[in-house]
Motif scaffolding. Structure first.
Motif, PDB file in Angstrom:
ATOM      1  N   GLY A 197       0.166  -5.643  29.621  1.00  0.00           N
ATOM      2  CA  GLY A 197       1.591  -5.645  29.293  1.00  0.00           C
ATOM      3  C   GLY A 197       2.075  -7.020  28.867  1.00  0.00           C
ATOM      4  N   LEU A 198       1.621  -8.073  29.558  1.00  0.00           N
ATOM      5  CA  LEU A 198       1.981  -9.437  29.176  1.00  0.00           C
ATOM      6  C   LEU A 198       1.463  -9.770  27.786  1.00  0.00           C
ATOM      7  N   SER A 199       0.250  -9.340  27.493  1.00  0.00           N
ATOM      8  CA  SER A 199      -0.335  -9.585  26.170  1.00  0.00           C
ATOM      9  C   SER A 199       0.470  -8.902  25.077  1.00  0.00           C
ATOM     10  N   VAL A 200       0.854  -7.651  25.296  1.00  0.00           N
ATOM     11  CA  VAL A 200       1.661  -6.932  24.307  1.00  0.00           C
ATOM     12  C   VAL A 200       3.009  -7.624  24.120  1.00  0.00           C
ATOM     13  N   LEU A 201       3.628  -8.074  25.199  1.00  0.00           N
ATOM     14  CA  LEU A 201       4.898  -8.772  25.120  1.00  0.00           C
ATOM     15  C   LEU A 201       4.773 -10.062  24.314  1.00  0.00           C
ATOM     16  N   LEU A 202       3.703 -10.821  24.547  1.00  0.00           N
ATOM     17  CA  LEU A 202       3.498 -12.057  23.795  1.00  0.00           C
ATOM     18  C   LEU A 202       3.243 -11.789  22.321  1.00  0.00           C
ATOM     19  N   PHE A 203       2.508 -10.730  22.003  1.00  0.00           N
ATOM     20  CA  PHE A 203       2.311 -10.350  20.600  1.00  0.00           C
ATOM     21  C   PHE A 203       3.646 -10.041  19.933  1.00  0.00           C
ATOM     22  N   LEU A 204       4.512  -9.303  20.611  1.00  0.00           N
ATOM     23  CA  LEU A 204       5.809  -8.953  20.040  1.00  0.00           C
ATOM     24  C   LEU A 204       6.687 -10.185  19.830  1.00  0.00           C
ATOM     25  N   SER A 219       5.696 -13.347  19.471  1.00  0.00           N
ATOM     26  CA  SER A 219       5.159 -14.206  18.412  1.00  0.00           C
ATOM     27  C   SER A 219       5.398 -13.595  17.038  1.00  0.00           C
ATOM     28  N   GLY A 220       5.328 -12.288  16.914  1.00  0.00           N
ATOM     29  CA  GLY A 220       5.619 -11.653  15.636  1.00  0.00           C
ATOM     30  C   GLY A 220       7.071 -11.828  15.246  1.00  0.00           C
ATOM     31  N   PHE A 221       7.969 -11.743  16.212  1.00  0.00           N
ATOM     32  CA  PHE A 221       9.390 -11.943  15.938  1.00  0.00           C
ATOM     33  C   PHE A 221       9.639 -13.382  15.483  1.00  0.00           C
ATOM     34  N   MET A 222       9.016 -14.350  16.171  1.00  0.00           N
ATOM     35  CA  MET A 222       9.184 -15.751  15.802  1.00  0.00           C
ATOM     36  C   MET A 222       8.597 -16.028  14.422  1.00  0.00           C
ATOM     37  N   ARG A 223       7.465 -15.446  14.117  1.00  0.00           N
ATOM     38  CA  ARG A 223       6.833 -15.650  12.824  1.00  0.00           C
ATOM     39  C   ARG A 223       7.682 -15.047  11.710  1.00  0.00           C
ATOM     40  N   ARG A 267      10.926 -14.723  11.694  1.00  0.00           N
ATOM     41  CA  ARG A 267      12.076 -15.598  11.486  1.00  0.00           C
ATOM     42  C   ARG A 267      11.671 -16.830  10.696  1.00  0.00           C
ATOM     43  N   ARG A 268      10.486 -17.380  10.980  1.00  0.00           N
ATOM     44  CA  ARG A 268      10.024 -18.564  10.268  1.00  0.00           C
ATOM     45  C   ARG A 268       9.771 -18.241   8.799  1.00  0.00           C
ATOM     46  N   LEU A 269       9.171 -17.077   8.519  1.00  0.00           N
ATOM     47  CA  LEU A 269       8.926 -16.695   7.128  1.00  0.00           C
ATOM     48  C   LEU A 269      10.231 -16.440   6.388  1.00  0.00           C
ATOM     49  N   LYS A 270      11.199 -15.847   7.059  1.00  0.00           N
ATOM     50  CA  LYS A 270      12.494 -15.598   6.434  1.00  0.00           C
ATOM     51  C   LYS A 270      13.195 -16.915   6.132  1.00  0.00           C
ATOM     52  N   ALA A 271      13.090 -17.876   7.052  1.00  0.00           N
ATOM     53  CA  ALA A 271      13.714 -19.174   6.855  1.00  0.00           C
ATOM     54  C   ALA A 271      13.047 -19.928   5.712  1.00  0.00           C
ATOM     55  N   ALA A 272      11.745 -19.819   5.591  1.00  0.00           N
ATOM     56  CA  ALA A 272      11.035 -20.494   4.502  1.00  0.00           C
ATOM     57  C   ALA A 272      11.433 -19.897   3.159  1.00  0.00           C
ATOM     58  N   ALA A 273      11.669 -18.602   3.130  1.00  0.00           N
ATOM     59  CA  ALA A 273      12.070 -17.960   1.879  1.00  0.00           C
ATOM     60  C   ALA A 273      13.494 -18.332   1.497  1.00  0.00           C
ATOM     61  N   SER A 274      14.371 -18.563   2.486  1.00  0.00           N
ATOM     62  CA  SER A 274      15.756 -18.898   2.168  1.00  0.00           C
ATOM     63  C   SER A 274      15.971 -20.386   1.994  1.00  0.00           C
ATOM     64  N   THR A 321      15.838 -22.906   4.443  1.00  0.00           N
ATOM     65  CA  THR A 321      16.226 -23.692   5.602  1.00  0.00           C
ATOM     66  C   THR A 321      14.982 -24.118   6.343  1.00  0.00           C
ATOM     67  N   SER A 322      15.159 -25.066   7.255  1.00  0.00           N
ATOM     68  CA  SER A 322      13.997 -25.572   7.982  1.00  0.00           C
ATOM     69  C   SER A 322      13.553 -24.551   9.019  1.00  0.00           C
ATOM     70  N   PRO A 323      12.254 -24.466   9.271  1.00  0.00           N
ATOM     71  CA  PRO A 323      11.761 -23.492  10.248  1.00  0.00           C
ATOM     72  C   PRO A 323      12.247 -23.771  11.660  1.00  0.00           C
ATOM     73  N   ALA A 324      12.476 -25.044  12.002  1.00  0.00           N
ATOM     74  CA  ALA A 324      12.924 -25.356  13.351  1.00  0.00           C
ATOM     75  C   ALA A 324      14.314 -24.796  13.602  1.00  0.00           C
ATOM     76  N   SER A 325      15.181 -24.850  12.596  1.00  0.00           N
ATOM     77  CA  SER A 325      16.519 -24.301  12.793  1.00  0.00           C
ATOM     78  C   SER A 325      16.493 -22.782  12.807  1.00  0.00           C
ATOM     79  N   ALA A 326      15.505 -22.162  12.129  1.00  0.00           N
ATOM     80  CA  ALA A 326      15.422 -20.704  12.109  1.00  0.00           C
ATOM     81  C   ALA A 326      14.911 -20.148  13.422  1.00  0.00           C
ATOM     82  N   THR A 327      14.080 -20.913  14.137  1.00  0.00           N
ATOM     83  CA  THR A 327      13.550 -20.428  15.401  1.00  0.00           C
ATOM     84  C   THR A 327      14.456 -20.746  16.567  1.00  0.00           C
ATOM     85  N   GLY A 328      15.538 -21.460  16.313  1.00  0.00           N
ATOM     86  CA  GLY A 328      16.462 -21.754  17.397  1.00  0.00           C
ATOM     87  C   GLY A 328      16.180 -23.083  18.055  1.00  0.00           C
TER      88      GLY A 328
END
Length: 179
Positions: free
Chosen positions: A85-92, A94-98, A100-107, A109-116
């Motif tokens: 369960g912990l592994s599945v949670l970490l996968f989810l 990390s996918g959410f963070m990734r 956001r980073r890809l969306k920020a790179a496309a728009s 803005t800096s990736p640090a500001s996109a990840t919070g």
């Protein structure tokens, strides 16, 4: 209790006999179709004994029972379930963070500001305050007119030209007293 220690013929015959009596009662209460279906189920224990399928059914039942008791009563298995369960949670996460980073790179803005993560300016990191490091105030918001004030007598704002497509629909609705 092992397979050889059980007297299977009397047991299967008894289960079939009880099933046939219940099938007769079911047939009188719910009709012939329900009664015949119950007779079919009632004959299965004797059929399993006579065809020799009973030892296989016994092995399947003991294997399933052993697996379930080993799963339920073993703390090592439950710790494995928790780690899964912990592994599945970490996968989810990390996918959410990734994403956001890809969306920020496309728009752009800096990736640090996109990840919070807080973005540090050069003035803050060097320790000297400057005018560029000061935070800008947020723009003032103008409140939208509430439905109560609109109903009090003021007319709604003019509609943009894109709503001209619906003007005939609005006229029909107004003629019927809707809207």
């Amino acid at each position: 209790m092992s397979y050889e220690q059980i007297a299977w013929l009397p047991l299967c015959a008894g289960v079939t006999g009880v099933g046939l009596v219940l099938s007769f009662l079911l047939m009188r209460r719910r009709g012939a179709a329900a009664g015949l279906r119950a007779v079919a189920w009632s004959l299965l224990p004797v059929a399993a004994y006579l065809t020799g399928a009973l030892p296989t059914v016994w092995r399947i039942g003991t294997a399933i029972g052993g697996f379930l008791t080993g799963l339920v009563f073993n703390p090592v298995v439950w710790s494995g379930v928790a780690v899964t369960g912990l592994s599945v949670l970490l996968f989810l996460i990390s996918g959410f963070m990734r994403g956001r980073r890809l969306k920020a790179a496309a728009s752009g803005t800096s990736p640090a500001s996109a990840t919070g993560a807080p973005v540090r300016s050069e003035a803050v990191t060097s320790g000297t305050p400057s005018a560029t490091a000061a935070t800008q105030p947020l723009p003032k918001r103008t409140p939208a007119p509430s439905p109560v004030s609109r109903a009090a007598g003021s007319k709604p704002a003019a509609k943009p030209a894109a709503d001209d497509d619906f003007s005939d629909v609005e006229d029909i609705l107004k003629r019927h007293g809707i809207g």
